[in-house]
Scaffold this active site. Structure first.
Site, PDB file in Angstrom:
ATOM      1  CD  GLU A 100      46.488  41.493  35.071  1.00 24.60           C
ATOM      2  OE1 GLU A 100      47.778  41.020  35.111  1.00 24.60           O
ATOM      3  OE2 GLU A 100      46.487  42.849  34.544  1.00 24.60           O
ATOM      4  CG  ASP A 104      47.050  49.160  41.998  1.00 19.92           C
ATOM      5  OD1 ASP A 104      46.816  49.315  43.177  1.00 19.92           O
ATOM      6  OD2 ASP A 104      47.655  49.972  41.075  1.00 19.92           O
TER       7      ASP A 104
END
Ligand code: IMP
Ligand code: MG
Length: 180
Positions: A100, A104
């Protein structure tokens, strides 16, 4: 009007990215030398990282791609994750490493990891280039992480704002004027 005018500051340089990806690749090579590694790149943000990382992995591996959306064109997670493109491979017998761009809120990877676990791979781990721990709401951590960054919107090296800036070779902080 140059793309660079929208960048407030450079957060991670090309050289720093290169050095970090090399280290991650060496660690993954060591950890997966007796395994059946399948790299799963999450489109589109991780493509630049994926392309560099896979060349630093010196043990046999296969690759596949998945596309999910969680953001629309904004800068805050909606919490809704939709599969836009699924994997082509059956995961049984594979040691999956999800690649990835950024962790977040963690919503995307929390959902994705759960979804892929249901398909009974031998193992499943996460490799993220960037980690913004301050913003985490989902219960998820990366097994491999390149850089921990502050709570600001990062673009470049695959990361976008409204599909732009992915082609910057470094990671920069986007000027707030672009999205305010
Ligand atoms: P999460 O579900 O909130 O962890 O968000 C994951 C996805 O949001 C990433 O794959 C990115 O596409 C996007 N994202 C989160 N933060 C940033 C950022 O600072 N810059 C660009 N994209 C981001
Ligand atoms: Mg994105």
């Amino acid at each position: 009007m140059s793309m660079h005018d929208d960048i407030k500051s450079v957060l991670i340089t090309e050289e720093e990215l290169k050095e970090c990806v090399k280290k991650l690749g060496a660690q993954i090579t060591e950890d997966y030398k007796d395994k059946n590694l399948l790299l799963v790149s999450v489109l589109r943000g991780s493509v630049v990282f994926m392309a560099d990382l896979m060349r630093e992995i010196k043990t046999p591996c296969t690759i596949d791609f998945m596309a999910v959306s969680s953001y629309g064109s904004g800068t805050k997670s909606s919490g809704i994750v939709k599969i836009e493109k699924d994997l082509d491979v059956n995961l049984e017998g594979y040691d999956i490493l999800i690649v990835e761009d950024i962790l977040d809120s963690g919503n995307t990877l929390f959902y994705l990891k759960k979804l892929l676990l249901d398909r009974h791979p031998t193992s499943i781990k996460i490799c993220t280039l960037l980690d913004k721990p301050e913003r985490r709401t989902a219960d998820i951590t990366a097994d491999y992480s390149g850089f921990t960054i502050p709570d600001a919107f990062a673009v470049g090296y695959g990361l976008d704002y409204d599909e732009k800036y992915r082609n910057l070779p470094f990671i920069g902080i986007l000027d707030e004027k672009v999205y305010q």
